[in-house]
Motif scaffolding. Structure first.
Motif, PDB file in Angstrom:
ATOM      1  N   GLY A  22      -0.561  -8.416  11.680  1.00  0.00           N
ATOM      2  CA  GLY A  22       0.664  -7.879  11.917  1.00  0.00           C
ATOM      3  C   GLY A  22       1.184  -8.351  12.990  1.00  0.00           C
ATOM      4  O   GLY A  22       2.214  -8.160  13.900  1.00  0.00           O
ATOM      5  N   CYS A  60      -1.194   2.556   6.230  1.00  0.00           N
ATOM      6  CA  CYS A  60      -0.384   1.972   5.189  1.00  0.00           C
ATOM      7  C   CYS A  60       1.022   2.851   5.286  1.00  0.00           C
ATOM      8  O   CYS A  60       1.361   3.862   5.275  1.00  0.00           O
ATOM      9  N   ASN A 103       5.623  -4.823   2.349  1.00  0.00           N
ATOM     10  CA  ASN A 103       5.639  -6.014   2.751  1.00  0.00           C
ATOM     11  C   ASN A 103       4.425  -7.019   2.252  1.00  0.00           C
ATOM     12  O   ASN A 103       4.642  -8.112   1.987  1.00  0.00           O
ATOM     13  N   CYS A 104       3.337  -6.526   2.147  1.00  0.00           N
ATOM     14  CA  CYS A 104       2.272  -7.371   1.709  1.00  0.00           C
ATOM     15  C   CYS A 104       2.315  -7.935   0.185  1.00  0.00           C
ATOM     16  O   CYS A 104       2.148  -9.156   0.008  1.00  0.00           O
ATOM     17  N   TYR A 132      -2.103   1.681  -2.673  1.00  0.00           N
ATOM     18  CA  TYR A 132      -3.064   0.612  -2.006  1.00  0.00           C
ATOM     19  C   TYR A 132      -3.727   0.472  -2.921  1.00  0.00           C
ATOM     20  O   TYR A 132      -4.022  -0.862  -3.098  1.00  0.00           O
ATOM     21  N   CYS A 156      -0.720 -11.441   3.736  1.00  0.00           N
ATOM     22  CA  CYS A 156      -0.508  -9.966   3.597  1.00  0.00           C
ATOM     23  C   CYS A 156      -1.252  -9.441   4.909  1.00  0.00           C
ATOM     24  O   CYS A 156      -0.787  -8.269   5.246  1.00  0.00           O
ATOM     25  N   TRP A 186       1.571 -10.309   7.686  1.00  0.00           N
ATOM     26  CA  TRP A 186       2.945  -9.762   7.598  1.00  0.00           C
ATOM     27  C   TRP A 186       2.825  -8.168   7.285  1.00  0.00           C
ATOM     28  O   TRP A 186       4.107  -7.555   6.993  1.00  0.00           O
ATOM     29  N   CYS A 187       1.826  -7.589   7.413  1.00  0.00           N
ATOM     30  CA  CYS A 187       1.661  -6.074   7.446  1.00  0.00           C
ATOM     31  C   CYS A 187       2.086  -5.652   8.661  1.00  0.00           C
ATOM     32  O   CYS A 187       1.484  -5.937   9.838  1.00  0.00           O
ATOM     33  N   CYS A 239      12.151  -3.164   3.931  1.00  0.00           N
ATOM     34  CA  CYS A 239      11.475  -4.172   4.126  1.00  0.00           C
ATOM     35  C   CYS A 239      11.352  -5.112   2.684  1.00  0.00           C
ATOM     36  O   CYS A 239      11.410  -6.269   2.640  1.00  0.00           O
TER      37      CYS A 239
END
Lengths: 437, 380, 155, 293, 260
Positions: B63, B266, B271-272, B325, B351, B354-355, E168
């Motif tokens: 992150g 989550c 984004n992931c 997920y 992932c 950028w999470c 997002c």
């Protein structure tokens, strides 16, 4: 619209149930007794929204986004007055590059708002149509070109602010991100083309037939040492008022008037006054570049214009000016670096007035040392004009008492549209009891 | 792409890269490469006058991503940025066709392929693997995607070996880096801070371009320096992922309480999946003009984290976030192998970085493994 | 008297029972035949038998004051019908009507209950089989309840 | 019009090769459009002159496209021996199918396909075959039945068990009548909710399984219907002794591309669009019994 | 030339800033095309021609804040075949739902000299709290492209595709580096409904949630992320309490941080 003649009495009531082609919703009622206009009321149906109350406890940085929501027509004006007031409170100015970008953004809103009013809301009155869409059947060119011009104005707001309505890029201290030159470049051809449309539209509206009607109301507008006013200047009037914005509240007050449950703004000890394009133009004619002055003269305007029906012409002159001003700024545009200056909060009060398309828009905030807003006051242009609109209406109707109700009603509607009232804005402070019966 | 025989390695001197890029451009390519934008290295088209950024380093963690500049004059002393080359190969939004009604008839005009030939400069080994995986999806199956094929066949890949892996990198675990094993036309290795670059051709086309730029044959010292840097890179992987038995583990643990626990963090924001260079899911939207006489179909990147993704008449199949997920992670690390013969993860770490909530795929895999009763694997 | 044991013995219902158990059950069995529209039993009556359908079709109905009886289920060749004999208060929950000429083996529940009380092994064997039948009925009723063709039906 | 020869003699789930540009629809003309039941309808499509006609196998589906409205996967319910007429029967449930229900003869529809796997009609030769259909699930099974019945002698006992919600929802009444009359085919139709005039079976389709004659050890079952129905049907078939390797099911998942590019239809390792929709039950058994896969 | 009967469109306004209906007039490229396809039967801001209902499509802007409006929306529903609520006011109560957190008379006292004249409800509520709503378009303001999309879908009988996933997805498609990850700027994007095109991050600022909550908003997790970036409890209260303060997931999350 309805008209009631009460038998046995020479009383006539006129109601326009819902005013069309104005921003927000309101009605109009006029009472005539024994050949005299006894009452001309703008009735506001818009419910109150309590903005000044909500602002309390918010951060000073939030004012631009929150106050934008007072009005979807002129959100930039709210954002501009808000950031200037906050910067005034914090004692921080912005560099000229940021000032220019703000002016550019504001020009976009002027163009968009003026053209919306002129072509979509106001011109149909002069040409005898219910709406611009009806008008488009006979005058497709006018409507198409107006839409293109309006789009050019909106494009400025979108490129600089992110979107037409409630732009996201304005912040206390400047902008979140300065658009690149490449991002702004496409605005230029659209504006250049739009300038031609604007001139044509000016020619068209200059040729309209205007009722012979003038009122000797006191004009109030901003005045800047060198520029046609947008974001800053002193508050001046046609009767010699000349004060800094910070003195606004010692000269202007909102008063209760007998016939209305709305608050009307007045100049203390002087009465009604009038803000907006006519006032701005008449008080700042000398600040217009020669080319615009010429265009105004060609359109039949003198340096002062007191006929509210001719406001449509003045709006187009201002539109031309805004296009030129935008093009001027774009020609030398360099993205301000940084895009905003830090504006640390302090315990203080700050106020600002900017020229919204409809006239001066006053914001005043008291903030705490941590930036929390403790008190807010917002006076939009339409509330400042309400008393004048009603007075002018009385005078206007008095001369047309022999008209049939239907015709008189429409003429009154048109007269109201001269002022381009923004009822959405007005209601945030109006005391309202809904009366639609 | 025709593979050249194992090439001789050359050294490009200091203005060597601009010369090489010029040569690439001369061969008819539009060039895309890393550019600093909004605080990150993005892969964008480079103007002819534009140089690659120098001295940029990155700090990456779950992150978190920060660029630091001014260290030295290095060109490639960072890992991958937020974007991947999938932007070019599978654009985020793409029109597939236009349909026109004439009378009661119907005309379908497939979108003409963009004739641009792109050269990707600075492709990392993990992304080379990702391109290979995308090829398997869009080219190697029973059907090929015309739009993908059109872009893919025109690209020239100028890859660069990774000498400075980031805190979220684990390509070593996935066997995709930091050394490049193939899939490039030209391969660069930075062997000095802003100084010389080692270069070798992977295809005859790469070789032809290389022949046109000033170069000297690499000295043993250059090769040794490259090797030293690669070894150092292998030692400085920020993350690791134990892959042995991982697919089976995930399928076995499909009802693990860990999925619920992850769903607590989550955001299901997707984004992931958007940052992942191998994620290929898309959706389509059909639009039309107001009269309905002209219609278009657009294809957009989609994410298995959305409710609409698994929608069938009556509702969505994966309604709860744990299931979403689980779908993503299980697909990436387990079922992908069944579908395409290898893992869907290339270890690029995007992932994780950028999470926004900093969920770490490698950590979750480790937790699932621990809960499975296996011995905890050592952390790097 | 002709024994029904051979008829019974070939039915899957008794598969796995020993010969003496089958004979014991057969001792409670008789043949019956119902014409189209004839009721085998009616809702609320004492339930003293169950049926093994040899040939024919039977509908299970629920009475309704305002409309024709509602058919809940139909049974066909080879199926077992009736479990109310096993559970107090031994009354039929629904009515059973022959939809066509139907031949059945009718088993006397009172007789069987007595035998089961005396021979718990037999009772257990019978109970296992009826538990299976009851479970199937429950499954079927639940599936009907889901109304699975209504939503989520395939295109 | 060119007609590629259907590939003969392929084993289970043999399907024709996919189209070269799988992403763009080809216009077909509606030659017949009619209502089947209250909420289902059938479209029969013929190609535009000169267009290539691709063979299809029983169980495959097409993506049918209405410009500006959208696209839906619909199984082909016509006869694989006549691929130049595409027959699609579906239910009007969403915006696209509702609009499709209003289509008339002469209108154009975009078609992509055929896609997906096929019923194991040929590889089932020599066996008893049980078809279990629920609701609109009869439509994707019809081509398999048609194909099988054209070579009826190669099979043992053939049974069709068909469950519908109410008697009014029964599809293909005419076809069912013809099959009953003309072929050695045992058909049992049942409804969940009987109406007054209904003289047939009442009860869920699974309840028919114990009473029909087939030799479990030599039976192939093909099931199509709602997933809940599939699960219970399999359970009943297994109780009768039909091995999971001989049970085939057709599944439904969200499909956008139909060729494995868009990822939506994934069920564990399978892309339902290209690895299915027809699966040997063994392959999907574990997945069908897991929640929210 | 025989003119076919065009479907009728009506626009009604409740408590709002006018911006959402203005978006329709801002569709400069499409406005005349829209006028060619529909009969604008009631759109006060654009036309004084007012036709009586029933209307085929009614767009409703604004929230319900007065007893009179609570009646009026029922009348409108009765004459509307399809009713679409447009914008944050109509779908979540709008910024004026900030009153819902306190006593409305306190707010009135701050703004008005004679608050006893104020006739208003204690809460600002979305249209769906009062009548059946066929569709909702989110946003403060709605995005004009979505408005045109809605009209196009409605005219053609297409299901309107409006993603309820996070901002997002749009942000990543757009190629904007995440402002939270790359700059530490708190952003509501991960819990906010898509539709704006990820505008704010493209201007390097965090999303402020003007499209309201997305389909499965994990506000608690996002609040934890914000906290790690330095946001305080009051910051979180204010963040979740803006233009969609009345939307349930945002309201709940704001209350969690108010109590702390």
């Amino acid at each position: 619209m309805s008209s009631v003649r009460e038998p046995g009495r020479k009383t006539r009531s006129l109601r326009v149930e819902a005013l069309a082609r104005v921003e927000g919703e309101g009605g109009l009622s006029i009472k005539i007794r024994d050949g005299k206009v006894t009452e001309a009321l703008l009735r506001i149906f818009e419910p109150p929204r309590f903005f000044e109350a909500f602002l309390r406890g918010r951060q000073y940085t939030e004012a631009p986004d929150l106050t934008a929501r007072i009005c979807g027509i002129c959100p930039v004006a709210y954002q501009m007055s808000a950031v200037h007031a906050m910067e005034a409170a914090c004692g921080q100015g912005v560099p000229p590059e940021i000032r220019s970008l703000r002016r550019l953004l504001y020009c976009g809103e002027w163009i968009e708002s003026h053209v919306l009013h002129v072509a979509m809301l106001h011109a149909p009155d002069f040409l005898g149509y219910e709406s611009a869409l009806h008008m488009a059947r006979d005058h497709p060119e006018v409507v198409t070109k107006s839409l293109a011009l309006k789009k050019a104005g909106n494009a400025i707001v979108t490129r600089v602010g992110g979107r037409e309505i409630h732009p996201v890029n304005v912040r206390v201290g400047g902008f979140y991100r300065a658009p690149s030159k490449a991002e702004l470049a496409p605005l230029v051809p659209a504006l250049q083309e739009g300038r031609g449309h604007a001139q044509e539209l000016l020619d068209l509206v200059a040729g309209f037939t205007f009722p012979d009607f003038e009122a000797d109301t006191e004009f109030v507008a901003l005045r800047h040492p060198t520029d046609y006013p947008l974001n800053e200047g002193r508050i001046v009037s046609s009767r010699g008022l000349d004060i800094p914005v910070s003195d606004y509240e010692s000269h202007f007050a909102e008063e209760h008037v007998r016939h209305s449950n709305a608050l009307h703004s007045r100049l203390k000890g002087r009465g009604h006054y009038f803000v907006g394009p006519l006032a701005r133009y008449s008080l700042n004619f000398d600040r217009l570049p020669g080319s615009i002055q010429d265009a105004a003269r060609k359109a039949g305007l003198g340096p002062v214009c007191r006929n509210p029906f001719r406001s449509i012409v003045v709006r187009m002159v201002e539109t031309l000016w805004a296009i030129d001003e935008a093009l001027r700024i774009l020609a030398s545009y360099e993205p301000p670096e940084p895009s905003s200056v830090p504006v640390p909060p302090r315990a203080a009060t700050g106020s600002a007035c900017t020229e919204a398309p409809r006239g001066i828009l006053y914001h005043r905030y008291r903030i705490a040392a941590d930036g929390t807003i403790e008190d807010a006051r917002i006076v939009p242009p339409t509330s400042q004009n309400l008393a004048t609109i009603e007075d002018d209406l009385k005078a206007f109707v008095a001369k047309r008492l022999d008209l049939p109700s239907e015709a008189l009603g429409w003429q009154c509607e048109q007269a109201v549209r001269n002022y381009d009232p923004c009822i959405s804005c007005a209601t945030h402070f109006l005391t309202v009891t809904v009366d639609r019966d | 792409m025709e593979t050249a025989p194992p090439g001789i390695r050359y050294v490009l001197g200091d203005p060597g890269l601009p010369r090489l890029i010029e040569a690439v451009r001369g061969a008819g390519y539009r060039v895309a490469g890393p550019k600093v934008r909004d605080g990150a290295l993005c892969y964008e088209e480079l103007d002819p006058a534009e140089a690659l950024p120098r001295g940029i380093r990155d700090e990456q963690g779950p992150g978190r991503y920060r660029l630091k500049s001014g260290h030295d004059a290095s060109l490639f002393a960072q890992a991958v940025g937020p974007q991947s080359w999938k932007r070019y190969l599978s654009p985020p939004e793409q029109r597939l066709f236009v349909a026109r009604k004439d009378g009661s008839g119907l005309r379908i005009e497939p979108e003409a392929a963009d004739a641009s030939r792109w050269a990707f400069v600075g492709v990392r080994p993990c992304d080379l693997a990702a391109i290979r995986l995308r090829d398997k999806v869009f080219l190697d199956g029973a059907s090929a995607d015309p739009a993908y094929r059109a872009v893919r066949k025109g690209i020239l890949v100028v890859a660069v070996q990774c000498t400075a892996p980031a805190g979220t990198c684990f390509c070593l675990s996935m066997g995709t880096g930091p050394r490049a094993a193939g899939g490039f036309d030209l391969l660069l290795t930075e062997i000095g801070e802003g100084g010389p670059l080692l270069v070798e051709a992977g295809t005859s086309e790469g070789e032809a371009i290389l022949r046109t730029v000033p170069r000297s044959e690499a000295a043993p010292g250059d090769l040794a320096e490259a090797e030293r840097r690669m070894e150092r890179a292998e030692r400085s992987m920020g993350r690791s992922l134990e892959t042995a038995g991982l697919a089976e583990l995930l399928l076995r643990r499909s009802e693990s309480p860990r999925w619920e626990e992850i769903a607590g963090r989550c955001l299901a924001c997707g984004n992931c999946t958007m940052a992942c260079p191998t994620c290929f899911c898309t959706t389509v939207e059909d639009i039309s003009d107001l009269t309905g006489s002209t219609a278009e179909r657009w294809r957009r990147w989609d994410s298995c984290f959305t409710l609409a993704f698994s929608y069938i008449h009556g509702g969505s199949v994966r309604r709860a976030v744990p299931a979403r997920y689980r779908q993503w992670m299980t697909h990436k690390l387990a079922t992908w192998t069944a579908q395409f013969g290898e893992s869907g993860c290339v270890g690029c770490g995007r992932c994780i970085t950028w999470c926004p909530a900093g969920i770490d795929l490698t950590e979750e895999a480790r937790a699932l493994r621990e809960a499975d009763g296996a011995a905890p694997s050592p952390r790097t | 008297m002709e024994t029904l044991e051979p008829l019974l013995a070939e039915h899957p219902f008794v598969r796995g029972m020993n010969q003496s158990q089958i004979e014991t059950i057969a001792g409670c069995a008789s043949n019956a035949r119902f014409e189209t529209g004839q009721y085998l039993f009616r809702e609320g009556e004492e339930a003293n038998q169950f049926y093994i359908l040899r040939k024919g079709r039977i509908a299970i109905e629920a009475a309704s004051p305002t409309r024709d009886p509602i058919v809940i289920h139909t049974y066909g060749d080879g199926e077992i019908l009736g479990w109310s004999w096993l559970v107090p208060p031994y009354r039929w929950r629904f009515s059973g009507k022959a939809l066509e000429l139907t031949r059945v083996l009718m088993l006397d529940g009172k007789c069987l209950r007595g035998k089961c009380e005396r021979d718990h092994d037999l009772g257990y064997e019978l109970l296992k089989r009826f538990a299976d039948i009851l479970a199937s009925r429950l499954d079927a009723a639940r599936l009907q309840l889901i109304d699975m063709y209504d939503k989520g039906g395939r295109r | 019009m060119t007609l590629a020869a259907p590939e003969a003699g392929k084993g289970a789930a043999a399907a024709p090769p996919p189209a070269r540009d799988p992403m763009s629809p080809t216009p077909w003309r509606v030659c017949r459009a009619f209502r089947e039941t209250d909420d289902t309808f059938t479209l029969e499509l013929i190609p535009e002159p000169g267009r290539e006609v691709r063979p299809f196998a029983a169980g495959q589906f097409n993506m049918l496209y209405l410009p500006g409205i959208g696209e839906v996967p619909i199984s082909i319910s016509g006869d694989p021996a006549y691929p130049h007429t595409l027959v699609h029967t579906t239910r009007a449930v969403g915006a696209v199918t509702k609009k499709m229900a209003a289509i008339r003869r002469g209108d154009s529809v975009g078609v992509r396909g055929p896609f997906g796997t096929a019923w194991p009609v040929e590889s089932s030769e020599g066996s008893d075959v049980v078809f279990v259909a629920g609701g609109i699930g009869l439509a994707p099974l019809r081509p398999a039945l048609t194909q099988l019945l054209s070579r009826r002698e190669r099979y043992g006992r053939v049974v069709l068990l068909y469950g519908a919600r109410t008697p009014e929802d029964i599809l293909f009444r005419k076809t069912l009548r013809e099959w009953r009359a003309d072929f050695d085919l045992e058909i049992h139709v049942t409804v969940d909710r009987a109406t007054r005039d209904w003289r047939g079976n009442v009860g869920v389709v699974t309840s028919l399984i114990p009473r029909v004659p087939f030799e479990p050890g030599h039976t192939v079952a093909m099931i199509c219907g709602p997933e809940v129905m599939i699960r219970y049907t399999v359970m009943e078939l297994e109780r009768r002794g039909v091995g999971p390797d001989r049970i085939h099911v057709s599944l439904e998942r969200n499909m956008k591309c139909a060729v494995g590019f868009c990822g939506h239809c994934q069920l564990g390792p399978h892309f339902v669009c290209k690895d299915g929709p027809v699966f040997p039950y063994e392959k999907v058994a574990a997945l069908l019994n897991q929640r929210e896969v | 030339m025989g003119e076919r009967k065009k479907p009728t469109l009506a626009v009604f306004k409740f408590a709002s800033c006018d911006g959402c209906q203005l978006s329709l007039l801002d569709c400069e490229d499409e406005l005349l095309a829209v006028a060619a396809e529909v009969e604008i039967a009631n759109f006060l801001e654009a036309s004084r021609a007012v036709a009586k209902g029933p209307y085929d499509l009614t767009l409703v802007e604004g929230s319900i804040t007065t007893p009179h409006d609570a009646e009026r929306i029922h009348q409108i529903r009765r004459v509307s075949k399809t009713l679409v609520a447009i914008g944050a006011c109509a779908t979540a109560g709008g910024v004026q739902a900030l009153r819902n957190t306190g006593d409305v008379s306190d707010f009135a006292k701050i703004v008005y000299a004679s608050p006893q004249y104020i006739e208003t409800l204690g809460k600002s509520t979305p249209i769906v709290d009062h009548v059946f709503v066929d569709f909702e378009l989110r946003g403060c303001p709605v995005r004009k492209e979505q408005l045109v999309g809605l009209l196009g879908a409605w005219l053609n009988g297409r299901a309107l595709e409006v993603s309820s996933a996070s901002v997002c997805l749009e942000c990543k498609r757009r190629g904007t580096p995440c402002v939270m990850v790359a700059a530490g700027t708190p952003c509501l994007g991960p819990v906010t409904h898509a539709g704006c095109g990820a505008l704010c991050p493209s201007f390097r600022r965090g999303c402020y949630g003007c499209f309201g909550p997305m389909e499965s908003p994990n506000t608690a997790s996002l609040a934890a992320v914000w906290t790690s970036l330095g946001a305080t409890g009051p910051d979180l209260v204010r963040a979740f309490r803006s233009f969609n303060a009345g939307a349930e997931p945002f309201r709940r999350e704001s209350e969690v941080h108010e109590q702390r």
